[in-house]
Motif scaffolding. Structure first.
Motif, PDB file in Angstrom:
ATOM      1  N   MET B   1       0.834  -1.204   0.000  1.00  0.00           N
ATOM      2  CA  MET B   1       0.000   0.000   0.000  1.00  0.00           C
ATOM      3  C   MET B   1       0.868   1.254   0.000  1.00  0.00           C
ATOM      4  O   MET B   1       0.605   2.198  -0.714  1.00  0.00           O
ATOM      5  CB  MET B   1      -0.880  -0.044   1.252  1.00  0.00           C
ATOM      6  N   VAL B  12       1.794  12.323  -9.242  1.00  0.00           N
ATOM      7  CA  VAL B  12       1.208  13.655  -9.088  1.00  0.00           C
ATOM      8  C   VAL B  12       2.291  14.719  -9.245  1.00  0.00           C
ATOM      9  O   VAL B  12       2.113  15.722  -9.930  1.00  0.00           O
ATOM     10  CB  VAL B  12       0.491  13.775  -7.721  1.00  0.00           C
ATOM     11  N   LEU B  15       3.093  15.185 -12.762  1.00  0.00           N
ATOM     12  CA  LEU B  15       2.043  15.916 -13.455  1.00  0.00           C
ATOM     13  C   LEU B  15       2.123  17.399 -13.127  1.00  0.00           C
ATOM     14  O   LEU B  15       1.907  18.245 -13.996  1.00  0.00           O
ATOM     15  CB  LEU B  15       0.669  15.367 -13.060  1.00  0.00           C
ATOM     16  N   VAL B  16       2.430  17.709 -11.865  1.00  0.00           N
ATOM     17  CA  VAL B  16       2.507  19.112 -11.465  1.00  0.00           C
ATOM     18  C   VAL B  16       3.572  19.823 -12.267  1.00  0.00           C
ATOM     19  O   VAL B  16       3.343  20.873 -12.861  1.00  0.00           O
ATOM     20  CB  VAL B  16       2.795  19.239  -9.955  1.00  0.00           C
ATOM     21  N   GLY B  19       2.490  19.826 -15.960  1.00  0.00           N
ATOM     22  CA  GLY B  19       1.239  20.462 -16.345  1.00  0.00           C
ATOM     23  C   GLY B  19       1.118  21.907 -15.931  1.00  0.00           C
ATOM     24  O   GLY B  19       0.362  22.653 -16.519  1.00  0.00           O
ATOM     25  N   CYS B  20       1.858  22.313 -14.920  1.00  0.00           N
ATOM     26  CA  CYS B  20       1.522  23.563 -14.263  1.00  0.00           C
ATOM     27  C   CYS B  20       1.617  24.778 -15.160  1.00  0.00           C
ATOM     28  O   CYS B  20       0.624  25.448 -15.412  1.00  0.00           O
ATOM     29  CB  CYS B  20       2.405  23.752 -13.040  1.00  0.00           C
ATOM     30  N   ARG B  22       2.032  25.155 -18.320  1.00  0.00           N
ATOM     31  CA  ARG B  22       1.264  25.101 -19.562  1.00  0.00           C
ATOM     32  C   ARG B  22      -0.160  25.581 -19.333  1.00  0.00           C
ATOM     33  O   ARG B  22      -0.768  26.201 -20.192  1.00  0.00           O
ATOM     34  CB  ARG B  22       1.251  23.656 -20.091  1.00  0.00           C
ATOM     35  N   GLU B  23      -0.738  25.247 -18.148  1.00  0.00           N
ATOM     36  CA  GLU B  23      -2.149  25.495 -17.932  1.00  0.00           C
ATOM     37  C   GLU B  23      -2.447  26.835 -17.262  1.00  0.00           C
ATOM     38  O   GLU B  23      -3.594  27.216 -17.152  1.00  0.00           O
ATOM     39  CB  GLU B  23      -2.745  24.374 -17.082  1.00  0.00           C
TER      40      GLU B  23
END
Lengths: 665, 184
Positions: B1, B12, B15-16, B19-20, B22-23
Motif C-alpha cells: 500500500m 502527481v 504531473l505538477v 502540467g503547471c 502550460r495550464e
C-alpha cells in the motif's frame, strides 16, 4: 420443479397468493445452517489487499461506489460553498476569475457525472439483487470494472484540478468555447475523458441492472410484482443505454478529436456545426436529469409504504408514469436551446413535450399524497426528507413548467432563475429522497441504525438551508443576474440576496456535516438493527443486516408485491442451487419461472487490470498518440485474460427436477 | 500500500511539473522577463571592438498554452495578418519559414514587434503591453513549432488556411547573421 409449483408461478394475480396444496416439507435448522456454512465458503473473497482488489461481490462494490460518490457530493459541495463565498458580496476577491471558472465547472461536472448518476446506479447495484431475491448481480466482474472505471475518472478530475488543469468551460462544455482555439492546453481534454470514464461506468451498471431485473428475479416476482424501486432502476437503466452513448460519442470522438486531431466536427467554416454539440449533449443531458431523479422517486414508494403501514396507492399508475417519463425524457432536449435559432415549429413541439412530462410526475406525486393521507405516517427522519421532497421538488417542477414556455425562457435563459430551478429539482427530487434512502437502508448495509435525533436536525436544517440558498436566486435571475459570472457590481443591487443565499449554503454545509458525523458514529456504535428494523415488506429485509456474501441461504418464493407483509416471515423458499460453487437461479423474463442454474465467476483481478489499461489509453491519448498504441495492446491483453478465465468458469445448466419448493425455513 | 501511495505521489509530482505552467492563465501582469536590454538585441556579429556575448532571454510564455492563444487572438485583432497573412507572408515577410531577417531568438522577435523594423513594420510598444508583446512572440514562435508542443494551438475555428501549429514540423532557423536589408 413440481407441476403445482409451475401453477403457482403462473399466477399473475397481484394479490397475495397461497402455496399449492401439496404437503410441503420443512427444512430443518441444521440443514439451513450447514447450507449457510457451505455457501459462505463458496462466496467468500480472498483475504488481505489482494482479496480487497479482486472482489466481485456486488454489495462490496456498491458500497465503495456509494462512499466514493458521496465523497464527490462533499467535494462538489465544498466547491459550491466556495462559489457562494465568492458571490456573497459585490466585487469579492476570494476566488479570481480563472479559479472561479474551474471551480464552477468542476462543481457541475462532479455533481452531475461523479455524484448524482453514479450514486443512483450504485444504490441500485446494492439493492436490486437483494430486492429481487438474487444471490448476486448478473455480471459481477463487469460491475467491478464499472466501479474502477468510475474511480479513475474521479481521481483524474481531482488531480487535474489540484494541478491547475481543471476544466473551465462549464459542465456543458459548449463549443466553440471548449474547442481547440478558445480552450488551449489540456483542461477541456480532462473534461472530455472524465465524461468518457463515467459514461462507461454508467453503461456497465445499466446493463447489469437490466439483466438482473429481467433474468435473476426470484420465482414468483412476475413483472407486475416487481418492487417500485426496481422498476425505476429498470427504466433508468434503459435510459442510460440510450442516452450515455450520445455524450460519450460527442466528448470522445468529436470534441476530443477536434482538439487533438484537428477534425472539424464543430467548425462551421469547414462544414462542421457548432450547434451539433448542443444537440448531442442535451440529447444525453436532458434524459440525465430523469436518470438522476427517477431513482430518487423510486426510493420514495417503499419509504412511504413502510412508514404509513399501507400499500402504495396506484402501483400500476406509478409504473406507467415511470415508463412514460423515461420515454418523454428523450423528446424535450431542445428546451435547453430555445435561445438558439431553431425553427418555430421545433420550439412549439419541444415546449409541448416539456409541459407533457410534468403529467406523469404529477401522477406519482398524487399517488403518494393519497397513500400518505390514507395511511398513518410516522415522522421518522426518512419521512421528513420525503416531506422536504414534496415542498422543494414541486416548487422546482413548477418553475420547470415556466421555463418550458419559450417566451418566458428567453427572458431568464442563462440567468440565476435557471440555476434556482434546476437546484430545486435536483436537490428536491434526487438528494432529499437519497438522504431518506440513506436513513432507511443504512441499517441494512451496516447492521446499525442511524441516530434519529441527529438525523432530524440534519433533515430540517437541510430542507431549510436548501430553500434559503436557492429561493433568492429566482428573484436574482428575474432581476437579470447572469449565471457563471465570478462577480458583479454593487450598483446592480444583487448584493443582499446573494448574501442571503450564501447564508443558506452555510446552513446546508452544517447539515451535511451533521450527517457525516452521524454516519461515522452510527456505523460503529449505532443501535443494532436486526434483519428488519422498520418491519418493512421487501425481500431485502428477509436476509440478515448486513446481508451475507451469498445474500440468501435459499432463494425465496414471492407470492405478492409485498412479500414479508403478504406471507409473513420466514418466506417459502426454493432449494436446489448448489452450495459448492457460485450459482444463481435464472428465471424467465415475464413470469419469473425457474429456467437455468447459472454458474458465476469467482473473484478476479481482471476488472481492475482492464480499467487501468483503459485509463492508460484515454488519459495518455491526451498527451501522446503513443498511449493509444500501448493502451490498445494492454486492453487487448486484459480482455484476453478476462475471456480466458470466463471460458473456464462459466457454465449454464437447464434447471431439472432437483429444484424444490419448500414451505418454510 | 505504501509503495502504491508513494508512486501515486511521484505521479502527481510529475504531473505538477509537467502540467503547471502550460495550464496557467496570466492576466495583466508584468512578465518574468520584462523588456530586454539593448545589449540583448544585437542581430549581427559585426560590431566595433571585441565581440560581446549577449545574454540569452527565454520567452516567458513559450510553454504557456493560454498566452500563446492570446497571442493568436492579438495577431488577428492587431491586424498582423494584414501584412504577414496567416504567417505565410505577403506584403510583409513570412513568419513560418526558416529565414529570420532580424533573428529568431525571443528577444529579437520582441524587438521587431516593440520597436518596429524598416520597410513597414510599425512599433507596437506604445499600443501593446509588454505582456501582450511577449504573448505575440510566443505565438509567432509557435508558427514554426519553436515552443513546446503542449502549448501550441490546435485547429482554428475558421477556414483551414494552414496546418494547425500543433502539427507543424519544427522549423530550423538559420543563424541570425544576415545583415538587415540584404534579404527580401
Amino acid at each position: 420443479m413440481t407441476s403445482a409449483g409451475r401453477r403457482l408461478l403462473h399466477n399473475d394475480s397481484p394479490t397475495p397468493g397461497t402455496l399449492p396444496g401439496s404437503a410441503p416439507e420443512l427444512l430443518s435448522e441444521e440443514t439451513v445452517l450447514e447450507q449457510a456454512r457451505l455457501l459462505d465458503i463458496t462466496w467468500r473473497d480472498g483475504g488481505g489487499l489482494w482479496g480487497w482488489l479482486t472482489t466481485v461481490d456486488h454489495k462490496l462494490i456498491a458500497r465503495r461506489y456509494v462512499v466514493t460518490a458521496f465523497l464527490m457530493f462533499i467535494a462538489g459541495g465544498i466547491e459550491a460553498a466556495m462559489m457562494r463565498l465568492q458571490l456573497a458580496r459585490p466585487e469579492n476577491t476570494f476566488l479570481g476569475p480563472d479559479r472561479y471558472n474551474q471551480i464552477f465547472t468542476v462543481h457541475g461536472t462532479t455533481m452531475m457525472f461523479l455524484f448524482a448518476v453514479p450514486i443512483m446506479t450504485a444504490m441500485g447495484l446494492y439493492l436490486v439483487p437483494l430486492m429481487v431475491g438474487a444471490r448476486s448481480i448478473a455480471f459481477p466482474r463487469l460491475n467491478a470494472f464499472g466501479y474502477y472505471a468510475y474511480l479513475v475518472g474521479v481521481v483524474f478530475l481531482y488531480v487535474s484540478l489540484f494541478i491547475n488543469m481543471g476544466p473551465d468551460a462549464g459542465w456543458t462544455a459548449y463549443v466553440p468555447l471548449s474547442g481547440p482555439q478558445y480552450s488551449p492546453g489540456h483542461r477541456l481534454d480532462v473534461w472530455a475523458q472524465v465524461v468518457t470514464f463515467t459514461e462507461i461506468a454508467a453503461l456497465c451498471a445499466a446493463v447489469n441492472i437490466i439483466v438482473t431485473v429481467f433474468k435473476l428475479r426470484a420465482p414468483g416476482i412476475s413483472l407486475n410484482r416487481i418492487p417500485l424501486f426496481v422498476w425505476s432502476q429498470l427504466v433508468v437503466s434503459f435510459m442510460i443505454v440510450f442516452a450515455m452513448p450520445a455524450v460519450a460519442t460527442a466528448s470522445t470522438l468529436q470534441l476530443a478529436a477536434d482538439r487533438a486531431l484537428s477534425t472539424q466536427w464543430f467548425n462551421p467554416a469547414e462544414g462542421g456545426d457548432a450547434l451539433l454539440w448542443q444537440h448531442i449533449f442535451w440529447f444525453f443531458g436532458h434524459p440525465e436529469v430523469y436518470i438522476i431523479f427517477l431513482p430518487g422517486l423510486g426510493f420514495i414508494s417503499p419509504i412511504i409504504e413502510t412508514f404509513c403501514r399501507r400499500r402504495v396507492f396506484g402501483y400500476l399508475a406509478i409504473v406507467l408514469a415511470n415508463i412514460t417519463t423515461g420515454f418523454f425524457a428523450f423528446g424535450l432536449w431542445v428546451h435547453h436551446m430555445f435561445a438558439t435559432p431553431i425553427p418555430e415549429l421545433g420550439q412549439s413541439l419541444f415546449t409541448a413535450a416539456s409541459l407533457v412530462i410534468a403529467i406523469p410526475t404529477g401522477v406519482q406525486i398524487f399517488c403518494w399524497l393519497v397513500t400518505l393521507l390514507s395511511g398513518r405516517p410516522r415522522l421518522t427522519t426518512a419521512m421528513i426528507f420525503i416531506l422536504g421532497f414534496f415542498i422543494t421538488f414541486v416548487n422546482g417542477g413548477l418553475t420547470g413548467v415556466m421555463v418550458a414556455s419559450v417566451a418566458f425562457d428567453k427572458q431568464v435563459h442563462d440567468t440565476f432563475f435557471v440555476v434556482a430551478h434546476f437546484h430545486y429539482v435536483l436537490l428536491g427530487g434526487a438528494v432529499m429522497p437519497l438522504f431518506a434512502a440513506f436513513y432507511y437502508w443504512f441499517p441494512k448495509a451496516t447492521g446499525r441504525l442511524l441516530d434519529e435525533s441527529l438525523g432530524k436536525w440534519h433533515a430540517w436544517l437541510f430542507i431549510l438551508g436548501v430553500n434559503v440558498a436557492f429561493f433568492p436566486m429566482h428573484i436574482l435571475g428575474l432581476n437579470g443576474m447572469p449565471r457563471r459570472v465570478y462577480t458583479y457590481l454593487a450598483s446592480t443591487g444583487w448584493g443582499p440576496l446573494n448574501a442571503l443565499s450564501t447564508i443558506g449554503a452555510v446552513v446546508v454545509v452544517i447539515s451535511v456535516a451533521l450527517f457525516v458525523v452521524n454516519a461515522a458514529m452510527s456505523a460503529r456504535v449505532g443501535r443494532p438493527a436486526g434483519a428488519n428494523p422498520w418491519d418493512s415488506y421487501g425481500l431485502e429485509w428477509a436476509t440478515t443486516s448486513p446481508p451475507p456474501n451469498y445474500n440468501f441461504v435459499n432463494t425465496p418464493i414471492v407470492l405478492g408485491r409485498h412479500p414479508l407483509w403478504d406471507t409473513g416471515s420466514p418466506l417459502p423458499v426454493i432449494t436446489g442451487l448448489r452450495a459448492d460453487r457460485r450459482e444463481v437461479l435464472v428465471t424467465t423474463a415475464f413470469d419469473a419461472e425457474p429456467d437455468y442454474r447459472h454458474r458465476q465467476p469467482n473473484a478476479s483481478i481482471w476488472p481492475l487490470f482492464l480499467a487501468l489499461c483503459m485509463a492508460e489509453f484515454w488519459i495518455g491519448s491526451i498527451f501522446t498518440p503513443w498511449a493509444v498504441v500501448g493502451g490498445f495492446g494492454l486492453t487487448l491483453l486484459g480482455m484476453l485474460g478476462w475471456g480466458w478465465q470466463s471460458s473456464r468458469q462459466i457454465e449454464v445448466e437447464r434447471v431439472d427436477t432437483d429444484l424444490q419448493i419448500i414451505d418454510t425455513v | 500500500m505504501s509503495s502504491a501511495s508513494s508512486s501515486l505521489v511521484m505521479l502527481v509530482g510529475l504531473l505538477v511539473t509537467a502540467g503547471c505552467e502550460r495550464e496557467n492563465h496570466h492576466f495583466s501582469e508584468v512578465p518574468p522577463t520584462a523588456t530586454p536590454s539593448a545589449s540583448a538585441l544585437v542581430v549581427s556579429e559585426l560590431q566595433p571592438g571585441p565581440a560581446t556575448i549577449a545574454p540569452k532571454i527565454d520567452a516567458p510564455y513559450d510553454d504557456n498554452a493560454y498566452a500563446v492563444s492570446e497571442g493568436k487572438t492579438l495577431f488577428t485583432s492587431m491586424n498582423c495578418s494584414g501584412c504577414h497573412f496567416e504567417g505565410g507572408g505577403g506584403i510583409g515577410p513570412a513568419l513560418m519559414d526558416d529565414e529570420w531577417i532580424y533573428g529568431s531568438e525571443p528577444q529579437q522577435i520582441f524587438a521587431s514587434i516593440a520597436e518596429g523594423r524598416p520597410n513597414g513594420m510599425p512599433a507596437w510598444e506604445y499600443r501593446l503591453s509588454t505582456q501582450q508583446i511577449w504573448e505575440l512572440v510566443s505565438f509567432v514562435r509557435s508558427l514554426s513549432s519553436l515552443n513546446p508542443k503542449g502549448a501550441r494551438g490546435g485547429r482554428d475555428d475558421h477556414m483551414m488556411l494552414k496546418p494547425p501549429e500543433v502539427s507543424t514540423p519544427k522549423g530550423k532557423p538559420k543563424t541570425a547573421s544576415a545583415l538587415p536589408g540584404t534579404q527580401h
